[in-house]
Design an enzyme around this catalytic site. Sequence first.
Site, mmCIF file in Angstrom:
data_model
loop_
_atom_site.group_PDB
_atom_site.id
_atom_site.type_symbol
_atom_site.label_atom_id
_atom_site.label_comp_id
_atom_site.label_asym_id
_atom_site.label_seq_id
_atom_site.Cartn_x
_atom_site.Cartn_y
_atom_site.Cartn_z
ATOM 1 N N GLU A 1 -7.488 -1.947 5.795
ATOM 2 C CA GLU A 1 -6.378 -2.905 5.865
ATOM 3 C C GLU A 1 -5.294 -2.198 6.671
ATOM 4 O OE1 GLU A 1 -3.015 -5.237 3.234
ATOM 5 O OE2 GLU A 1 -3.570 -3.184 2.808
ATOM 6 N N ASP B 1 -7.121 0.020 1.158
ATOM 7 C CA ASP B 1 -5.812 -0.600 0.986
ATOM 8 C C ASP B 1 -4.746 0.171 1.778
ATOM 9 O OD1 ASP B 1 -4.306 -2.629 -0.640
ATOM 10 O OD2 ASP B 1 -3.248 -0.834 -1.318
HETATM 11 C C1 NOJ Z 1 -2.406 -4.607 0.047
HETATM 12 C C2 NOJ Z 1 -3.072 -5.429 -0.991
HETATM 13 O O1 NOJ Z 1 -3.922 -6.353 -0.371
HETATM 14 C C3 NOJ Z 1 -1.958 -6.081 -1.779
HETATM 15 O O2 NOJ Z 1 -2.441 -7.058 -2.653
HETATM 16 C C4 NOJ Z 1 -1.188 -5.006 -2.506
HETATM 17 O O3 NOJ Z 1 -0.082 -5.590 -3.151
HETATM 18 C C5 NOJ Z 1 -0.691 -3.944 -1.536
HETATM 19 N N1 NOJ Z 1 -1.657 -3.558 -0.586
HETATM 20 C C6 NOJ Z 1 -0.265 -2.709 -2.288
HETATM 21 O O4 NOJ Z 1 -1.385 -2.058 -2.829
#
Ligand code: NOJ
Length: 505
Positions: free
Chosen positions: A244, A190
């Site tokens: 991500e 993440d």
């Molecule tokens: C990316 C995640 O995919 C999202 O759902 C989340 O709100 C943010 N990161 C913060 O963790």
Amino acid sequence: MNIPWWRDAVVYEIYVRSFADASGDGVGDLPGVRERLPYLRDLGVDAIWLTPFYPSPMADGGYDVADYRGVDPLFGTLADFEALVTDAHGLGLRVLVDIVPNHSSSEHAWFQAALRGDGRDRYVFRDRPNNWQSTFGGPAWTQVEDGQYYLHLFAPGQPDFNWRNPEVHAEFLDVLRFWLDRGVDGFRIDVAMGLYKAEGLPDVGDQSFTTSSPVWGQPEVHGVYRDWRRLLDAYPGERMAVGEVWTDSLEDLARYVRPDELHQSFNFAWLEAPWSPTAFRKVIDDTLSTVPFATWVLSNHDVVRHRTRYETADPGTGLARARAALLTMLALPGSAYLYQGEELGLPEVTDLPAEARQDPVFFQSEGKLPGRDGCRVPIPWTVDPPSHGFSPGGVEPWLPQPATFAELSVDKQEGDSDSTLEFYRRALAIRRDLLRRIPYTVEWLDSPEGVLFFTRGPLICAINCGTHAVPLPGHDSVLLASGPLRRGMLPPDTAVWLERGSQTG
Ligand code: NOJ
């Protein structure tokens, strides 16, 4: 050459809260996922990615983790997780879990200790805030009782870790080991470009993901992934990590995908591309020439479902374009990430009532932004209300499903050869077979305006983004089309896979 399993894998994202509820409380859970694994095997995916199921007060749907080594009772137990992994492996499915290293929950034991003045250096506390804003809206700083402020790039319930403290680094290596020892095949990381912030936390003029941003993408972050890679490589079975990573260029993205760093990173350029042959071709060319291991994604739990994105841009085209974009994506070299429900052609649910909404984006923007609940509405498995088979008995799901979900349910689509579900199943089965004999390259063929033709050895993929039907390029057989072909012609908003000869070149 040994091709690692993840290079061409189709990974299916399970937003656990919304996939399947076995316990009957209206919220999806791990036993629910486990029961539906045969469905995923039959769909033809290679791996699943589970969104966070760790103990959490759910300030951000579980992306606020209070304990990185447990399972929230809402989702089951550690034993349920282990049983899920065993069953998935038995069915030939790999399992990725989400790791959230940028921030914890404010309920995490470390943050609770920090509030008491113990170990504040594990987070980012300052006497005075800077001008940074939370990604969800409002200031990125919240004041605590003794007057200091802590940084949270997301919700106030998600304090950012201080990665300059080696304790944080050591803790996450240990957390990774915990899940690797339980058999996970990899991690989705993440906010992977977060973690470090520029020394001194200078004010920003622009907080977007630019290369020079003091907020995102500091060079120190690469050291973390080099250490993680060493750890993953020390385990048997090709464990992997996908980041991500939000950047403003593919060159920047490629810096994360290196032989001694992350195996993959999500390529949001495909998801962000408008319905245009020029845009599609540019994203494909740029990706393949820049990123060593490509990934493709059209939807996830943070964005408006792609059927609805296309529909909004050009009413009446949504489902046709969604299917055509999928077929094109599955023909590209690299791995594809699917989001639960796209195989049913689910649209975004745009009319959720305010009182049902749960996304912090909705609250932090004071209702100005709808937030992401519309793509998180529980999956319809059957036609029956009240939950369309999502929960057992007469339980209402945590977000209301629209009546239109009945017609899109798995039961309704299974066995109907025109359905989106059967289309996905065929595409994934053909892809699996094709992968054995197509090269990891794309060659463009001449094509009429508005249309793209490309080949990978014997496979030809054609997508018509224009307004008129065009003749198909020369071929021996039609493998699969995303919609009806008309007398050898490829209609607008349609893609097709064709096969020619058996030469690979
Ligand atoms: C990316 C995640 O995919 C999202 O759902 C989340 O709100 C943010 N990161 C913060 O963790």
